[in-house]
Write a protein that holds these residues in place. Structure first.
Motif, PDB file in Angstrom:
ATOM      1  N   UNK A  38       0.844  -1.201   0.000  1.00 12.65           N
ATOM      2  CA  UNK A  38       0.000   0.000   0.000  1.00 12.65           C
ATOM      3  C   UNK A  38       0.873   1.242   0.000  1.00 12.65           C
ATOM      4  N   UNK A  39       0.256   2.313  -0.483  1.00 11.47           N
ATOM      5  CA  UNK A  39       0.956   3.590  -0.537  1.00 11.47           C
ATOM      6  C   UNK A  39      -0.029   4.705  -0.206  1.00 11.47           C
ATOM      7  N   UNK A  40       0.272   5.401   0.873  1.00  9.94           N
ATOM      8  CA  UNK A  40      -0.522   6.557   1.275  1.00  9.94           C
ATOM      9  C   UNK A  40       0.110   7.819   0.691  1.00  9.94           C
ATOM     10  N   UNK A  41      -0.658   8.884   0.519  1.00  4.95           N
ATOM     11  CA  UNK A  41      -0.105  10.121  -0.044  1.00  4.95           C
ATOM     12  C   UNK A  41       1.110  10.602   0.737  1.00  4.95           C
ATOM     13  N   UNK A  42       2.183  10.897   0.008  1.00  2.00           N
ATOM     14  CA  UNK A  42       3.392  11.394   0.638  1.00  2.00           C
ATOM     15  C   UNK A  42       4.279  10.326   1.238  1.00  2.00           C
ATOM     16  N   UNK A  43       3.831   9.074   1.165  1.00  2.00           N
ATOM     17  CA  UNK A  43       4.606   7.973   1.740  1.00  2.00           C
ATOM     18  C   UNK A  43       5.111   7.034   0.656  1.00  2.00           C
ATOM     19  N   UNK A  44       6.119   6.246   1.025  1.00  2.74           N
ATOM     20  CA  UNK A  44       6.604   5.216   0.110  1.00  2.74           C
ATOM     21  C   UNK A  44       5.689   4.006   0.161  1.00  2.74           C
ATOM     22  N   UNK A  45       5.744   3.226  -0.898  1.00  2.00           N
ATOM     23  CA  UNK A  45       4.977   1.986  -0.923  1.00  2.00           C
ATOM     24  C   UNK A  45       5.534   1.046   0.141  1.00  2.00           C
TER      25      UNK A  45
END
Length: 121
Positions: A38-45
């Motif tokens: 998963x990947x949240x906005x501003x974060x790495x997968x």
């Protein structure tokens, strides 16, 4: 080129459940492992859960005890059951299938297009 088709994302309230599914659009052989990231906005997968060809599972600490990965080997389908969802689980979830390519003598990763999971507080 075989593609991975994901389904099951959506909007859910905190504490709710969702089940994600992922299957290849065509034939696929020599699958070594299947998983969800998963990947949240501003974060790495980040890795969420994986299941090996032998059925061994592995989970990120943040989802252990709440999420369950499973597979249907006959259909080359992988599932992610998500219970007790939290707002911090909000992300785009990507399916991954890793295969062994005989001609290249190496592994190859297939990725799904991603499905949005949004958990409201």
């Amino acid at each position: 080129q075989v593609q991975l088709v994901e389904s099951g994302g959506g909007l859910v309230q905190a504490g709710g459940s969702l089940r994600l599914s992922c299957a290849p659009s065509g034939s696929m052989f020599n699958i070594n492992a299947m998983g969800w990231y998963r990947q949240a906005p501003g974060n790495q997968r980040e890795l969420v859960a994986t299941i090996s060809r032998g059925g061994i599972t592995d989970y990120a600490g943040s989802v252990k005890g709440r999420f369950t990965i499973s597979r249907d080997s006959a259909r080359n389908t992988v599932y992610l059951r998500m219970n007790s969802l939290k707002p911090e689980d909000t992300a785009v979830y990507f399916c991954n299938i890793r295969v062994w390519r005989m001609r290249d003598r190496d592994e190859y990763d297939y990725w799904g297009q991603g499905t949005q999971v949004t958990v409201s507080s």
